[in-house]
Design a protein around this motif. Structure first.
Motif, PDB file in Angstrom:
ATOM      1  N   GLY A 146      66.387 -29.703  89.690  1.00 14.73           N
ATOM      2  CA  GLY A 146      67.682 -30.332  89.444  1.00 14.73           C
ATOM      3  C   GLY A 146      67.705 -31.186  88.199  1.00 14.73           C
ATOM      4  N   ALA A 147      66.563 -31.803  87.856  1.00 12.29           N
ATOM      5  CA  ALA A 147      66.504 -32.697  86.693  1.00 12.29           C
ATOM      6  C   ALA A 147      66.546 -31.943  85.372  1.00 12.29           C
ATOM      7  CB  ALA A 147      65.235 -33.553  86.762  1.00 12.29           C
ATOM      8  N   VAL A 148      66.214 -30.657  85.380  1.00 12.80           N
ATOM      9  CA  VAL A 148      66.121 -29.878  84.143  1.00 12.80           C
ATOM     10  C   VAL A 148      67.413 -29.940  83.335  1.00 12.80           C
ATOM     11  CG1 VAL A 148      65.939 -27.523  83.221  1.00 12.80           C
ATOM     12  CG2 VAL A 148      64.327 -28.319  84.956  1.00 12.80           C
ATOM     13  N   GLY A 149      68.556 -29.816  84.001  1.00 13.51           N
ATOM     14  CA  GLY A 149      69.822 -29.805  83.274  1.00 13.51           C
ATOM     15  C   GLY A 149      70.671 -31.029  83.498  1.00 13.51           C
ATOM     16  N   ALA A 150      70.101 -32.065  84.111  1.00 15.49           N
ATOM     17  CA  ALA A 150      70.893 -33.256  84.442  1.00 15.49           C
ATOM     18  C   ALA A 150      70.972 -34.252  83.292  1.00 15.49           C
ATOM     19  CB  ALA A 150      70.306 -33.944  85.686  1.00 15.49           C
ATOM     20  N   GLY A 151      70.149 -34.077  82.251  1.00 16.76           N
ATOM     21  CA  GLY A 151      70.113 -35.048  81.167  1.00 16.76           C
ATOM     22  C   GLY A 151      69.289 -36.263  81.555  1.00 16.76           C
ATOM     23  N   GLY A 152      68.985 -37.103  80.580  1.00 15.15           N
ATOM     24  CA  GLY A 152      68.208 -38.299  80.872  1.00 15.15           C
ATOM     25  C   GLY A 152      66.731 -37.998  81.034  1.00 15.15           C
ATOM     26  N   VAL A 153      66.055 -38.775  81.874  1.00 15.29           N
ATOM     27  CA  VAL A 153      64.613 -38.630  82.070  1.00 15.29           C
ATOM     28  C   VAL A 153      64.303 -37.259  82.669  1.00 15.29           C
ATOM     29  CG1 VAL A 153      62.571 -39.603  83.174  1.00 15.29           C
ATOM     30  CG2 VAL A 153      64.413 -41.108  82.424  1.00 15.29           C
ATOM     31  N   ASN A 154      63.257 -36.606  82.133  1.00 16.30           N
ATOM     32  CA  ASN A 154      62.778 -35.304  82.608  1.00 16.30           C
ATOM     33  C   ASN A 154      63.769 -34.169  82.358  1.00 16.30           C
ATOM     34  OD1 ASN A 154      60.336 -36.377  83.560  1.00 16.30           O
ATOM     35  ND2 ASN A 154      61.273 -36.965  85.494  1.00 16.30           N
ATOM     36  N   GLN A 155      64.621 -34.301  81.354  1.00 18.69           N
ATOM     37  CA  GLN A 155      65.527 -33.209  81.036  1.00 18.69           C
ATOM     38  C   GLN A 155      64.759 -32.040  80.444  1.00 18.69           C
ATOM     39  OE1 GLN A 155      68.298 -34.130  77.924  1.00 18.69           O
ATOM     40  NE2 GLN A 155      66.785 -35.207  76.696  1.00 18.69           N
ATOM     41  N   ALA A 156      65.359 -30.846  80.552  1.00 15.77           N
ATOM     42  CA  ALA A 156      64.741 -29.611  80.075  1.00 15.77           C
ATOM     43  C   ALA A 156      63.319 -29.481  80.642  1.00 15.77           C
ATOM     44  CB  ALA A 156      64.752 -29.575  78.542  1.00 15.77           C
ATOM     45  N   PHE A 157      62.353 -29.125  79.790  1.00 19.51           N
ATOM     46  CA  PHE A 157      60.972 -28.970  80.268  1.00 19.51           C
ATOM     47  C   PHE A 157      60.128 -30.204  79.940  1.00 19.51           C
ATOM     48  CE2 PHE A 157      62.048 -24.854  81.380  1.00 19.51           C
ATOM     49  CZ  PHE A 157      60.976 -24.066  81.757  1.00 19.51           C
ATOM     50  N   SER A 158      60.753 -31.340  79.670  1.00 20.68           N
ATOM     51  CA  SER A 158      60.009 -32.530  79.262  1.00 20.68           C
ATOM     52  C   SER A 158      59.042 -33.018  80.335  1.00 20.68           C
ATOM     53  CB  SER A 158      60.971 -33.662  78.893  1.00 20.68           C
ATOM     54  OG  SER A 158      61.743 -34.067  80.012  1.00 20.68           O
ATOM     55  N   TYR A 159      59.296 -32.669  81.588  1.00 20.92           N
ATOM     56  CA  TYR A 159      58.390 -33.097  82.669  1.00 20.92           C
ATOM     57  C   TYR A 159      56.988 -32.520  82.473  1.00 20.92           C
ATOM     58  CZ  TYR A 159      56.760 -34.079  87.412  1.00 20.92           C
ATOM     59  OH  TYR A 159      56.041 -34.528  88.499  1.00 20.92           O
ATOM     60  N   MET A 160      56.871 -31.418  81.737  1.00 18.43           N
ATOM     61  CA  MET A 160      55.537 -30.852  81.488  1.00 18.43           C
ATOM     62  C   MET A 160      54.675 -31.802  80.679  1.00 18.43           C
ATOM     63  SD  MET A 160      54.777 -28.109  83.009  1.00 18.43           S
ATOM     64  CE  MET A 160      53.256 -27.839  82.134  1.00 18.43           C
ATOM     65  N   GLN A 161      55.276 -32.703  79.918  1.00 14.95           N
ATOM     66  CA  GLN A 161      54.499 -33.706  79.190  1.00 14.95           C
ATOM     67  C   GLN A 161      53.773 -34.623  80.175  1.00 14.95           C
ATOM     68  OE1 GLN A 161      57.305 -34.337  75.247  1.00 14.95           O
ATOM     69  NE2 GLN A 161      57.959 -35.303  77.132  1.00 14.95           N
ATOM     70  N   VAL A 162      54.447 -34.967  81.263  1.00 14.33           N
ATOM     71  CA  VAL A 162      53.815 -35.759  82.320  1.00 14.33           C
ATOM     72  C   VAL A 162      52.702 -34.951  82.972  1.00 14.33           C
ATOM     73  CG1 VAL A 162      54.199 -36.973  84.496  1.00 14.33           C
ATOM     74  CG2 VAL A 162      55.975 -36.997  82.742  1.00 14.33           C
ATOM     75  N   VAL A 163      52.978 -33.671  83.246  1.00  8.92           N
ATOM     76  CA  VAL A 163      51.993 -32.811  83.905  1.00  8.92           C
ATOM     77  C   VAL A 163      50.739 -32.660  83.045  1.00  8.92           C
ATOM     78  CG1 VAL A 163      51.575 -30.483  84.795  1.00  8.92           C
ATOM     79  CG2 VAL A 163      53.796 -31.587  85.171  1.00  8.92           C
ATOM     80  N   LEU A 164      50.895 -32.538  81.730  1.00  9.19           N
ATOM     81  CA  LEU A 164      49.720 -32.458  80.850  1.00  9.19           C
ATOM     82  C   LEU A 164      48.924 -33.751  80.889  1.00  9.19           C
ATOM     83  CD1 LEU A 164      51.293 -30.611  77.776  1.00  9.19           C
ATOM     84  CD2 LEU A 164      49.761 -29.661  79.517  1.00  9.19           C
ATOM     85  N   GLY A 165      49.624 -34.884  81.046  1.00 13.87           N
ATOM     86  CA  GLY A 165      48.923 -36.151  81.215  1.00 13.87           C
ATOM     87  C   GLY A 165      48.125 -36.200  82.500  1.00 13.87           C
ATOM     88  N   TYR A 166      48.598 -35.463  83.507  1.00 13.90           N
ATOM     89  CA  TYR A 166      47.849 -35.405  84.769  1.00 13.90           C
ATOM     90  C   TYR A 166      46.405 -34.963  84.536  1.00 13.90           C
ATOM     91  CZ  TYR A 166      52.275 -35.476  87.461  1.00 13.90           C
ATOM     92  OH  TYR A 166      53.479 -35.801  88.027  1.00 13.90           O
ATOM     93  N   LEU A 167      46.221 -34.012  83.607  1.00 11.14           N
ATOM     94  CA  LEU A 167      44.880 -33.473  83.379  1.00 11.14           C
ATOM     95  C   LEU A 167      43.888 -34.560  82.980  1.00 11.14           C
ATOM     96  CD1 LEU A 167      45.656 -30.139  81.481  1.00 11.14           C
ATOM     97  CD2 LEU A 167      45.071 -30.458  83.896  1.00 11.14           C
TER      98      LEU A 167
END
Length: 523
Positions: free
Chosen positions: A69-90
Motif C-alpha cells: 500500500g505504501a508504494v503509491g501512497a507518497g511520503g515515506v517508503n514511496q515507490a521502491f524506496s523501502y528496499m533501501q531499508v532492506v539493504l541496510g538490514y544486511l
C-alpha cells in the motif's frame, strides 16, 4: 466481493487453516511441554526450518498489507524506496551473526537480557527486559490490529460480529496452538506460515498479471516505466524521509534492535544446537528476505497499475488497497490465497511474540529456568508442574494484554501502520540499543543507584525513562529546530545515543579497566 467468496466461505478457509496449525502443535508438543521445550525447544531446532520461519516473523502482516500500500501512497517508503531499508538490514544481520550470536551462545542464555545483569547490573537487566516486553507488546498489537481491521471489514463485520469478538477469537486461536509447545511448535508452524505467505503474494502477482493481460517480463516493464519503479533516492538530501543514507542506516539499526536485541527473534536462534547453525540461519534468512521484500514491493506497484487501468478509486487508507483488489476485483482463487496469506502473515509474527513475552517474563521476572533438575525426583516433578502452571497463567495474562492494547488502538485511526510501528520501536527500543552498546563497546562499570543526601535514586532507570521522552519531543519539533530535518527511523539512533551518554555520566571512571568476564552459569 466475489459471490463465491462470501464471509462464510472465508471463515471456513480460516477454520481449516487453524485446524492444520493445531494438528502440527499436537504432534510437536505431545511428548515435551516442559520449560525446556517451551523456551528453547530443547536447543534442537533444525536451522533450515528456523530460517524459513523467521522470514514470516520478520515480514508479518505489516509487510503483507502496508508495504504494497505504501508504494503509491507518497511520503515515506514511496515507490521502491523501502528496499533501501532492506539493504541496510544486511549490515545489521552481519553484526548479529558475528558479534551477538557468539556472545549469547557462549553465555548459554535463555533470555538475552541476562547479559545486561552480568555486564552492567540487576537494574539494567530488569529495565532491558521491561523495554522488550513493552516494545514487543506494542509491535505485536499493531500487527494483529492491522489484520483484525481487514477481517472486520471483509469477513466478520458483514456477519454482524463485533470487532472485540474478532480480536478475541484471533488471540484465542494463537493461544490454542502455542500454550503447550511454545518455541518448539512455533519453529514448525512459522515455517508453514512463511510458505503460505510468500505463495499468496506470488499467486496474487500472477492473477494481477492475468488481469492486465501480460506475462512476467511485461509486468517488469510496466513497473520500470511507471512512477513506482524508483528504488534509490539521493537527490532530496537529509530533509527527504526517503534519503538513501537515512534509510540504509535506519535499516541496519532497526535490524540490530528488532532482531539482535529482541528476545522474540533471538529465541529462535538460541533454540538451535550451536551458534554455527544460528549463523547459517541468519545468512540464509537475510538473503531470502531481500527477494521476499522485492516481491511485496512489486506486488504493490502492480496493484496501483491495475487500479489505474480499471478506474478503481484508491482507498483513503492505503493498507486497504491489497485486500480490496484481491477480495473484490480478482478471481475467487486470488481472494482465497489472500486470506491464507493474511492469516499466515499475522500469526507467524504474533505467535512467536506471545511465546517470547511469556518466556521473558517467566525467566527475567519470575526466575524460571530452562532446566531445573536437582536429583530429587518428587521435588523436581512438583516444581516442574508448578512452573508449568505459572507459565500457563503468564501466557493467558499476555493474551489478555494483547487484546486490551488492540482494543485501545481501535479507538485511534492509523493509516500508515508500518511507519507507526517503526516510530514506536524507535522510542521503546532506543534504551535497549544504548544499554547493549554500552556493555559491548566500553569497559566501564555503571553506578545504577545514586545517593543524594539521604535518598538513593534509581539513576539508571531514570536515564532509560528520560531518553525516549526527550527523543519524542526532539522528533516532534525537529523540523522547526533543525531547518526541515526529519529524523524518521533515525530517531532510534538518537534515542540510543541519549541512553549511552546517560550511562557514561553514571560511570565510575576510577575503576576503568577490563570488566570481569560474565559468569558462565548466568543462564
Amino acid at each position: 466481493m466475489n459471490a463465491s467468496l462470501s464471509p462464510i466461505a472465508i471463515l471456513g478457509i480460516i477454520a481449516g487453516y487453524f485446524a492444520v496449525l493445531i494438528l502440527v502443535s499436537y504432534f510437536t508438543s505431545r511428548r515435551d511441554s516442559d520449560n525446556a521445550a517451551f523456551f528453547l525447544a530443547g536447543r534442537k531446532s533444525p536451522w533450515p526450518l528456523v530460517a524459513i520461519g523467521m522470514i514470516g516473523a520478520s515480514l508479518s502482516g505489516v509487510t503483507f498489507i502496508s508495504v504494497p500500500g505504501a508504494v503509491g501512497a507518497g511520503g515515506v517508503n514511496q515507490a521502491f524506496s523501502y528496499m533501501q531499508v532492506v539493504l541496510g538490514y544486511l549490515l545489521g544481520y552481519l553484526f548479529i551473526a558475528l558479534v551477538l550470536l557468539p556472545l549469547y551462545y557462549r553465555l548459554g542464555l535463555t533470555s538475552i537480557y541476562e547479559y545486561l545483569r552480568e555486564r552492567i547490573g540487576p537494574q539494567s537487566y530488569k529495565v532491558g527486559a521491561f523495554y522488550f516486553l513493552l516494545s514487543r507488546t506494542i509491535g505485536a498489537s499493531f500487527r494483529l490490529f492491522l489484520v483484525a481491521i481487514v477481517l472486520q471489514e471483509f469477513v466478520t463485520g458483514p456477519l454482524g460480529i463485533p470487532f472485540a469478538v474478532t480480536v478475541a477469537s484471533a488471540i484465542v486461536l494463537i493461544w490454542l496452538y502455542t500454550f503447550n509447545g511454545g518455541i518448539k511448535t512455533i519453529v514448525y508452524t512459522d515455517a508453514l506460515q512463511t510458505v503460505c505467505m510468500l505463495l499468496a503474494a506470488g499467486l496474487t502477482v500472477y492473477y494481477v498479471g492475468q488481469a492486465l493481460e501480460t506475462d512476467l517480463s511485461g509486468m517488469v516493464s510496466l513497473i520500470q516505466n511507471s512512477e513506482y519503479g524508483q528504488m534509490f533516492f539521493f537527490e532530496g538530501g537529509w530533509t527527504d524521509p526517503n534519503n538513501f543514507f537515512k534509510q540504509f542506516l535506519s535499516g541496519a539499526l532497526i535490524t540490530i534492535v528488532m532482531t539482535g536485541l529482541d528476545q522474540d527473534m533471538m529465541q529462535k536462534n538460541l533454540s538451535m544446537p550451536n551458534f554455527r547453525d544460528a549463523q547459517k540461519n541468519m545468512a540464509t534468512f537475510s538473503i531470502v528476505l531481500i527477494f521476499a521484500n522485492l516481491l511485496f514491493l512489486a506486488l504493490g506497484a502492480l496493484l496501483y497499475i491495475y487500479a489505474a487501468n480499471v478506474g478503481l478509486e484508491i482507498p483513503s487508507a492505503s493498507d486497504q488497497l491489497y485486500p480490496t483488489v484481491a477480495l473484490r476485483h480478482l478471481p475467487p482463487a486470488a481472494g482465497i490465497v489472500f486470506v491464507l496469506g493474511l492469516i499466515a502473515a499475522a500469526y507467524s509474527s504474533a505467535d512467536s511474540a506471545l511465546t517470547a513475552l511469556t518466556t521473558s517474563f517467566c525467566v527475567d521476572f519470575l526466575g524460571m529456568r530452562e532446566e531445573e533438575v536437582t536429583g530429587d525426583g518428587e521435588a523436581d516433578a512438583a516444581r516442574a508442574l508448578d512452573n508449568r502452571r505459572k507459565r500457563l497463567l503468564v501466557h493467558v495474562g499476555f493474551s489478555v494484554l494483547l487484546f486490551s492494547v488492540i482494543m485501545a488502538f481501535s479507538l485511534i485511526g492509523d493509516r500508515a501502520v508500518i511507519n507507526s510501528l517503526f516510530k514506536a520501536a524507535g522510542y521503546t527500543y532506543g534504551p535497549l540499543l544504548g544499554l547493549f552498546a554500552f556493555g559491548l563497546f566500553t569497559r566501564l562499570r555503571v553506578r545504577e543507584q545514586v545517593r543524594i543526601g539521604n535518598f538513593e535514586l534509581p539513576a539508571l532507570l531514570l536515564v532509560c525513562l528520560a531518553a525516549p521522552i526527550i527523543s519524542m519531543l526532539v522528533d516532534f519539533y525537529s523540523e522547526q529546530l533543525l531547518r526541515g530535518f526529519q529524523f524518521g527511523f533515525l530517531i532510534l539512533a538518537f534515542n540510543g545515543l541519549l541512553t549511552f551518554l546517560g550511562l557514561l555520566l553514571l560511570s565510575d571512571f576510577s575503576e576503568l579497566g577490563t570488566p570481569e568476564p560474565p559468569k558462565e552459569d548466568a543462564a
